[in-house]
Design a protein around this motif. Structure first.
Motif, PDB file in Angstrom:
ATOM      1  N   ARG A   1       0.816  -1.219   0.000  1.00  0.00           N
ATOM      2  CA  ARG A   1       0.000   0.000   0.000  1.00  0.00           C
ATOM      3  C   ARG A   1       0.851   1.271   0.000  1.00  0.00           C
ATOM      4  NH1 ARG A   1      -2.002   4.075  -0.376  1.00  0.00           N
ATOM      5  NH2 ARG A   1      -3.973   4.918   0.434  1.00  0.00           N
ATOM      6  N   PHE A   2       1.964   1.276   0.728  1.00  0.00           N
ATOM      7  CA  PHE A   2       2.735   2.507   0.897  1.00  0.00           C
ATOM      8  C   PHE A   2       4.158   2.437   0.332  1.00  0.00           C
ATOM      9  CE2 PHE A   2      -0.388   2.622   4.388  1.00  0.00           C
ATOM     10  CZ  PHE A   2      -1.002   3.836   4.098  1.00  0.00           C
TER      11      PHE A   2
ATOM     12  N   ARG B   1       8.901   3.339  -5.943  1.00  0.00           N
ATOM     13  CA  ARG B   1       8.845   3.341  -7.407  1.00  0.00           C
ATOM     14  C   ARG B   1       8.580   4.755  -7.941  1.00  0.00           C
ATOM     15  NH1 ARG B   1       8.930  -1.052 -10.445  1.00  0.00           N
ATOM     16  NH2 ARG B   1       7.668  -0.094 -12.089  1.00  0.00           N
ATOM     17  N   LYS B   2       7.879   5.561  -7.164  1.00  0.00           N
ATOM     18  CA  LYS B   2       7.604   6.925  -7.606  1.00  0.00           C
ATOM     19  C   LYS B   2       8.868   7.780  -7.576  1.00  0.00           C
ATOM     20  CE  LYS B   2       4.731  10.964  -6.624  1.00  0.00           C
ATOM     21  NZ  LYS B   2       3.671  11.548  -5.756  1.00  0.00           N
ATOM     22  N   ILE B   3       9.629   7.714  -6.472  1.00  0.00           N
ATOM     23  CA  ILE B   3      10.857   8.526  -6.411  1.00  0.00           C
ATOM     24  C   ILE B   3      11.933   7.962  -7.329  1.00  0.00           C
ATOM     25  CG2 ILE B   3      10.350   9.320  -4.076  1.00  0.00           C
ATOM     26  CD1 ILE B   3      12.504   7.411  -3.061  1.00  0.00           C
TER      27      ILE B   3
ATOM     28  N   THR C   1      18.050   8.023  -0.283  1.00  0.00           N
ATOM     29  CA  THR C   1      18.206   9.321  -0.940  1.00  0.00           C
ATOM     30  C   THR C   1      17.189  10.328  -0.416  1.00  0.00           C
ATOM     31  OG1 THR C   1      18.959   8.194  -2.945  1.00  0.00           O
ATOM     32  CG2 THR C   1      18.288  10.488  -3.163  1.00  0.00           C
ATOM     33  N   PHE C   2      15.944   9.878  -0.253  1.00  0.00           N
ATOM     34  CA  PHE C   2      14.905  10.824   0.133  1.00  0.00           C
ATOM     35  C   PHE C   2      15.106  11.344   1.556  1.00  0.00           C
ATOM     36  CE2 PHE C   2      12.910   7.522   2.586  1.00  0.00           C
ATOM     37  CZ  PHE C   2      12.029   8.162   3.460  1.00  0.00           C
ATOM     38  N   LEU C   3      15.882  10.606   2.393  1.00  0.00           N
ATOM     39  CA  LEU C   3      16.130  11.079   3.752  1.00  0.00           C
ATOM     40  C   LEU C   3      16.958  12.365   3.748  1.00  0.00           C
ATOM     41  CD1 LEU C   3      16.843   7.769   5.710  1.00  0.00           C
ATOM     42  CD2 LEU C   3      14.807   9.221   5.840  1.00  0.00           C
TER      43      LEU C   3
ATOM     44  N   ILE D   1      12.106  -1.423  -7.476  1.00  0.00           N
ATOM     45  CA  ILE D   1      12.363  -0.598  -8.661  1.00  0.00           C
ATOM     46  C   ILE D   1      12.902  -1.424  -9.821  1.00  0.00           C
ATOM     47  CG2 ILE D   1      12.766   1.453  -7.256  1.00  0.00           C
ATOM     48  CD1 ILE D   1      15.742   1.101  -7.675  1.00  0.00           C
ATOM     49  N   GLY D   2      13.251  -2.687  -9.549  1.00  0.00           N
ATOM     50  CA  GLY D   2      13.737  -3.548 -10.627  1.00  0.00           C
ATOM     51  C   GLY D   2      12.630  -4.244 -11.390  1.00  0.00           C
TER      52      GLY D   2
END
Length: 483
Positions: free
Chosen positions: A90-91, A97-99, A106-108, A257-258
């Protein structure tokens, strides 16, 4: 002891793994191919890879030993996986996959600053080194009893094997080798259980009746306790551990992401999670069957044998030639699949979170760095595995190190995902508070003579530390609401 036929089976398996890994060498022409397979993996391969990562050599030996010595209460851990998978699908899967970043952390940096990314990546690398070393060491013990090879030689040989195919073939070699190794370990476990049933009086019906009558199939006590293990504690502990796997472990995020499609990524999570439940149940059934077999043949069992050694002892003494070799290959598969995954994900973290960071690096240099760092991480895992030799309980040391090294990463990631108002300073204070609790609580595992404890069961450490970081961060965001 294994004979020439068994050694031939093992040798064929090891050579096949090397050849299969080498076949992917020419297919890794870019860094993206090495770390994510260019996003072209089918769901079934990723699902088998997730499953194989779950089943390490620790599971292959510890779960039957656990059921042999006790009951099926630890199986409740497996029942928690679908609960965590619901949140992952769900999250976590759509978010990562969006980022669409190679690194999970990375997003941290974008959310809390450079310290958060560096902290999470560094803790992840330490955790993986401890994990790989523990798996290599624990893997060596049954293989030593089955083959007579020295423990140190097995650690070195297995580590070098993983180093070669993981550094040459990249994530493509890791994922597809994981898939094959997953089939091998399932086949080996099924074969072992079938052979055990053939040696038990009245076969499967005798197994069921004696297992139920003796309470060996119990799922534990249902009365909740903060100091003793219970059904609810194991379920809660398993939920948080699996939530950390799905949401904060680089090796899982790389598989998200793969995948070719969003649907494929979600299916891989469900496949890996749901496949582990019946296979882990099979391991518990093997342990109970071993207990029944040796109840009926008590003269065959040494009195000083530890529970984790029961399956290797049975394989060595009760199985025919050739079958021993297949089961050794299955145990090697369980360990190598987990270590190879950690090697590849650690190399990706080293590239993205430390080497590249915000500077420009050519794709050729990035690919070269990935191969080099994969080899270095594999070699370091061998060193850590050799350092485990001589410890009283490798599992206890691994659990204590994992609690410290994981450092509340899950709490920080949840804070970044679900709290848009938590400031950089609030996140730092929250992580500091969680770390203090983790270190203090883990001291009792590393140094039992200190007797520092809150009276809590050790499994509560990850639960409370995660909630503490999340709670403190949210509380501070209320007092200082800075977006």
């Amino acid at each position: 002891m294994a004979d020439q036929l068994d050694f031939a089976v093992i040798l064929i398996y090891l050579l096949a793994v090397l050849a299969f890994g080498y076949s992917f060498y020419s297919k890794n022409k870019t860094a993206g191919s090495f770390t994510r397979g260019d996003g072209q993996f089918p769901a079934w391969a990723l699902g088998m890879s997730v499953f194989a990562t779950y089943v390490s050599s620790i599971s292959f030996l510890a779960l039957p030993g656990n059921a042999f010595a006790g009951d099926w209460s630890s199986f409740v851990f497996s029942l928690s996986i679908p609960l965590a998978a619901v949140i992952a699908v769900r999250f976590f899967v759509p978010f990562y996959r969006k980022i669409n970043r190679e690194s999970a952390y990375t997003f941290l940096e974008e959310r809390f600053g450079r310290w958060a990314r560096t902290y999470a990546a560094f803790c992840y690398l330490l955790t993986q080194l401890a994990r790989m070393g523990a798996i290599l060491y624990l893997l060596s013990l049954p293989v030593h009893s089955l083959t007579g090879w020295s423990v140190s030689a097995i650690i070195v040989i297995t580590g070098l094997m993983v180093m070669v195919y993981a550094s040459i073939g990249g994530i493509k070699a890791v994922v597809y080798t994981d898939a094959i190794q997953g089939f091998i370990l399932i086949s080996g476990a099924l074969l072992c259980f079938v052979l055990l049933l053939s040696q038990i009086e009245d076969g499967f019906s005798g197994f069921l009746s004696m297992g139920l009558d003796s309470g060996k199939m119990s799922l534990g006590q249902f009365q909740f306790s903060f100091s003793d293990s219970s059904f609810w504690l194991i379920l809660l502990y398993g939920f948080f551990i699996n939530l950390q796997n799905f949401g904060a472990d680089q090796s899982y995020i790389q598989r998200y992401i793969g995948a070719k499609t969003d649907e494929g990524a979600r299916l891989s999570v469900w496949m890996g999670a749901l496949l582990y439940i019946p296979v882990s149940l099979l391991f518990f059934m093997i342990g109970t069957a071993l207990w029944i077999y040796y109840q009926q043949n008590s003269a065959l069992l040494p009195t000083d044998l530890q529970a984790d050694q029961i399956l290797p002892f049975y394989i060595v003494n009760e199985l025919p030639s050739g079958i021993k070799g297949l089961l050794i290959a299955a145990i090697l598969s369980a360990g190598m699949s987990t270590v190879s995954t950690s090697v590849n994900s650690s190399a990706t973290v080293l590239l993205e979170d430390f080497y590249i960071r915000s500077r420009e690096v050519s794709d050729q240099n990035a690919l070269r760095f990935l191969r080099l760092s994969s080899g270095i991480m594999a070699l370091l895992s061998i060193v850590v595995g050799l350092m485990f030799m001589g410890v009283n309980s490798a599992l206890d040391i691994w659990w204590a190190l994992a609690s410290i090294f994981s450092g509340g990463i899950l709490g920080l990631i949840l804070l970044g995902l679900f709290s848009g108002k938590t400031s950089n300073k609030a996140a730092k204070l929250a992580v500091a508070g969680g770390l203090i609790f983790i270190i203090y609580s883990s001291l009792n595992s590393l140094f039992p003579d200190l007797k520092v404890t809150f009276g809590l069961h050790p499994n509560f450490v990850i639960i409370i530390s995660t909630l503490l970081i999340l709670g403190v961060g949210l509380l501070l965001s209320k007092t200082n609401p800075k977006r």
